[in-house]
Enzyme design. Sequence first.
Site, PDB file in Angstrom:
ATOM      1  N   GLY A  17       0.713  -1.025  -0.015  1.00  0.00           N
ATOM      2  CA  GLY A  17      -0.117   0.089   0.053  1.00  0.00           C
ATOM      3  C   GLY A  17       0.866   1.192   0.052  1.00  0.00           C
ATOM      4  N   ARG A  44      -4.349 -11.375  -2.484  1.00  0.00           N
ATOM      5  CA  ARG A  44      -4.028 -10.774  -3.916  1.00  0.00           C
ATOM      6  C   ARG A  44      -2.485 -10.594  -4.407  1.00  0.00           C
ATOM      7  NH1 ARG A  44      -8.252  -8.197  -1.527  1.00  0.00           N
ATOM      8  NH2 ARG A  44      -6.946  -6.364  -0.695  1.00  0.00           N
ATOM      9  N   CYS A 139      -3.209  11.398  10.803  1.00  0.00           N
ATOM     10  CA  CYS A 139      -2.331  12.174  10.016  1.00  0.00           C
ATOM     11  C   CYS A 139      -2.548  13.594  10.098  1.00  0.00           C
ATOM     12  CB  CYS A 139      -2.125  11.677   8.346  1.00  0.00           C
ATOM     13  SG  CYS A 139      -3.746  11.742   7.761  1.00  0.00           S
ATOM     14  N   ARG A 204     -11.802  16.723  -1.902  1.00  0.00           N
ATOM     15  CA  ARG A 204     -10.346  16.288  -2.398  1.00  0.00           C
ATOM     16  C   ARG A 204      -9.871  17.155  -3.566  1.00  0.00           C
ATOM     17  NH1 ARG A 204      -8.710  11.841   0.385  1.00  0.00           N
ATOM     18  NH2 ARG A 204     -10.474  10.209   1.067  1.00  0.00           N
ATOM     19  N   HIS A 211      -0.937  17.132   3.235  1.00  0.00           N
ATOM     20  CA  HIS A 211      -2.200  17.753   3.756  1.00  0.00           C
ATOM     21  C   HIS A 211      -1.775  19.469   4.067  1.00  0.00           C
ATOM     22  CE1 HIS A 211      -4.212  14.018   4.047  1.00  0.00           C
ATOM     23  NE2 HIS A 211      -4.295  13.835   5.303  1.00  0.00           N
ATOM     24  N   GLN A 286       1.633  13.784   4.345  1.00  0.00           N
ATOM     25  CA  GLN A 286       0.582  12.881   5.346  1.00  0.00           C
ATOM     26  C   GLN A 286       1.020  11.362   5.330  1.00  0.00           C
ATOM     27  OE1 GLN A 286      -0.456  13.320   2.452  1.00  0.00           O
ATOM     28  NE2 GLN A 286      -1.718  11.387   1.710  1.00  0.00           N
TER      29      GLN A 286
HETATM   30  N1  NAP Z   1      -2.722   7.085   2.891  1.00  0.00           N
HETATM   31  C1  NAP Z   1      -2.607   7.971   4.158  1.00  0.00           C
HETATM   32  O1  NAP Z   1      -2.253   9.263   3.487  1.00  0.00           O
HETATM   33  C2  NAP Z   1      -2.614   7.419   5.178  1.00  0.00           C
HETATM   34  C3  NAP Z   1      -2.124   8.356   6.217  1.00  0.00           C
HETATM   35  C4  NAP Z   1      -2.143   7.768   7.652  1.00  0.00           C
HETATM   36  C5  NAP Z   1      -2.677   6.646   7.939  1.00  0.00           C
HETATM   37  N2  NAP Z   1      -3.045   5.779   6.937  1.00  0.00           N
HETATM   38  C6  NAP Z   1      -3.718   4.595   7.133  1.00  0.00           C
HETATM   39  O2  NAP Z   1      -2.733   3.504   6.914  1.00  0.00           O
HETATM   40  C7  NAP Z   1      -3.836   2.486   6.478  1.00  0.00           C
HETATM   41  C8  NAP Z   1      -3.173   2.136   5.042  1.00  0.00           C
HETATM   42  O3  NAP Z   1      -3.512   3.078   4.085  1.00  0.00           O
HETATM   43  P1  NAP Z   1      -2.925   3.396   2.438  1.00  0.00           P
HETATM   44  O4  NAP Z   1      -3.410   4.634   2.144  1.00  0.00           O
HETATM   45  O5  NAP Z   1      -1.583   2.608   2.693  1.00  0.00           O
HETATM   46  O6  NAP Z   1      -4.021   2.180   1.774  1.00  0.00           O
HETATM   47  P2  NAP Z   1      -3.454   1.280   0.525  1.00  0.00           P
HETATM   48  O7  NAP Z   1      -2.748   1.980  -0.264  1.00  0.00           O
HETATM   49  O8  NAP Z   1      -5.020   1.084  -0.011  1.00  0.00           O
HETATM   50  O9  NAP Z   1      -2.987  -0.102   1.182  1.00  0.00           O
HETATM   51  C9  NAP Z   1      -3.607  -1.191   1.929  1.00  0.00           C
HETATM   52  C10 NAP Z   1      -2.787  -2.244   2.088  1.00  0.00           C
HETATM   53  O10 NAP Z   1      -3.518  -3.216   3.054  1.00  0.00           O
HETATM   54  C11 NAP Z   1      -3.589  -4.419   2.258  1.00  0.00           C
HETATM   55  N3  NAP Z   1      -4.595  -5.110   2.724  1.00  0.00           N
HETATM   56  C12 NAP Z   1      -5.788  -5.077   2.541  1.00  0.00           C
HETATM   57  N4  NAP Z   1      -6.517  -5.938   2.782  1.00  0.00           N
HETATM   58  C13 NAP Z   1      -6.013  -6.763   3.412  1.00  0.00           C
HETATM   59  C14 NAP Z   1      -6.022  -8.111   4.045  1.00  0.00           C
HETATM   60  N5  NAP Z   1      -7.170  -8.424   4.253  1.00  0.00           N
HETATM   61  N6  NAP Z   1      -5.020  -8.802   4.610  1.00  0.00           N
HETATM   62  C15 NAP Z   1      -3.773  -8.254   4.576  1.00  0.00           C
HETATM   63  N7  NAP Z   1      -3.432  -6.839   3.752  1.00  0.00           N
HETATM   64  C16 NAP Z   1      -4.529  -6.586   3.416  1.00  0.00           C
HETATM   65  C17 NAP Z   1      -3.411  -4.092   0.930  1.00  0.00           C
HETATM   66  O11 NAP Z   1      -2.553  -5.222   0.374  1.00  0.00           O
HETATM   67  P3  NAP Z   1      -2.997  -5.681  -1.110  1.00  0.00           P
HETATM   68  O12 NAP Z   1      -2.242  -4.892  -2.064  1.00  0.00           O
HETATM   69  O13 NAP Z   1      -2.533  -7.241  -1.342  1.00  0.00           O
HETATM   70  O14 NAP Z   1      -4.471  -5.513  -1.246  1.00  0.00           O
HETATM   71  C18 NAP Z   1      -2.323  -3.162   1.041  1.00  0.00           C
HETATM   72  O15 NAP Z   1      -0.898  -3.458   1.155  1.00  0.00           O
HETATM   73  C19 NAP Z   1      -4.920   2.633   6.583  1.00  0.00           C
HETATM   74  O16 NAP Z   1      -5.375   2.479   7.905  1.00  0.00           O
HETATM   75  C20 NAP Z   1      -5.132   4.422   6.802  1.00  0.00           C
HETATM   76  O17 NAP Z   1      -6.014   4.799   7.486  1.00  0.00           O
HETATM   77  C21 NAP Z   1      -3.043   6.339   5.690  1.00  0.00           C
END
Ligand code: NAP
Length: 303
Positions: A17, A44, A139, A204, A211, A286
């Site tokens: 992710g 996946r 964040c 957005r 941010h 962020q």
């Molecule tokens: N993006 C931001 O700005 C940000 C900032 C602060 C905190 N966060 C937090 O960080 C977390 C991830 O955000 P992200 O933006 O990185 O999301 P993302 O890009 O959608 O990535 C999600 C990750 O979770 C994995 N995942 C999903 N379902 C899963 C399962 N059943 N078992 C194991 N792994 C699984 C995905 O793997 P696959 O590729 O295999 O599906 C991917 O590696 C969230 O809780 C979010 O609130 C995000």
Amino acid sequence: MSLREDAPSLAVVGVTGAVGQEFLSVLSDRSFPYSSIKMLASKRSAGKRFTFEDKEYIIEELSADSFSGVDIALFSAGASISKKFGPIAVDFGSIVVDDSSAFRMDEDVPLVIPEVNPEALSHIKLGSGKGALIANPNCSTIICLMAATPLHQRAKLAASGAGAAAMEELEQQTREVLEGKQPTCEIFKQQNNMNVKVTATCIRVPVMRAHAESVNLQFEEPLDEDTARTILSNAPGVVVIDDRTSHRFPTPLAVSNKDEVAVGRIRRDVSLDGNYGLDLFVCSDQIRKGAALNAIQIAEMLL
Ligand SMILES: NC(=O)c1ccc[n+]([C@@H]2O[C@H](COP(=O)([O-])OP(=O)(O)OC[C@H]3O[C@@H](n4cnc5c(N)ncnc54)[C@H](OP(=O)(O)O)[C@@H]3O)[C@@H](O)[C@H]2O)c1
């Protein structure tokens, strides 16, 4: 390259992710020492191969057996995954640093920004064999508090002006309101939590990262613009970009892929008498300080 036999073993949950990939960049940028890394994601992604710091890794599917022998687990796969697998990792003796919202409101889980409240980690020791959960704040909260805390330390932000007991009541009210209960009103005469009416349009905007927040702060003690600028210029992890002559202020592009929180447009809040209020514009990446960097700074404090 920070691969060392005597270093902690790591797991990155959600490695494919946006935050998971950033974990790897930050580990590399900061030469974080590790003996091994388990790269975990969903079914996946299981079996996909990639190279990190000259070593080939195969992504594994996250399961209840993933945490055997893992010292530090960095979680960023969403709150439901953290709620299910965080406690399992702790039972295996791993220290979990979680980037999701899963444990942020749990009073037994430290919610940490290393520049703000490092003392909250003092009871957690790597190598003790005892697992623990540590939460990364939201964040937007991290970015805002990086600027607000150094000013609070000088002039006390008004929310805490009523003293420690009032701060506890505000925290208690927050929990009660979120649980749908009647809030306790012993120190405050009325519900102080969620009792500000804000009308806003949230959209957005088309930027890839960062941010931006317009922040208004009210203080118990006077704090003028120039003093605030000096305090912020000296605050760790903060950079002041506030040049009115050449119109240089914080922007998302300027802070993308950077560690620092940028603060600018620092001016007195003219709606208040005296120097008791400040307006700031705060911008930060962020995915970096709001997520991966903060979590890895927490992990560094455990070393
Ligand atoms: N993006 C931001 O700005 C940000 C900032 C602060 C905190 N966060 C937090 O960080 C977390 C991830 O955000 P992200 O933006 O990185 O999301 P993302 O890009 O959608 O990535 C999600 C990750 O979770 C994995 N995942 C999903 N379902 C899963 C399962 N059943 N078992 C194991 N792994 C699984 C995905 O793997 P696959 O590729 O295999 O599906 C991917 O590696 C969230 O809780 C979010 O609130 C995000």
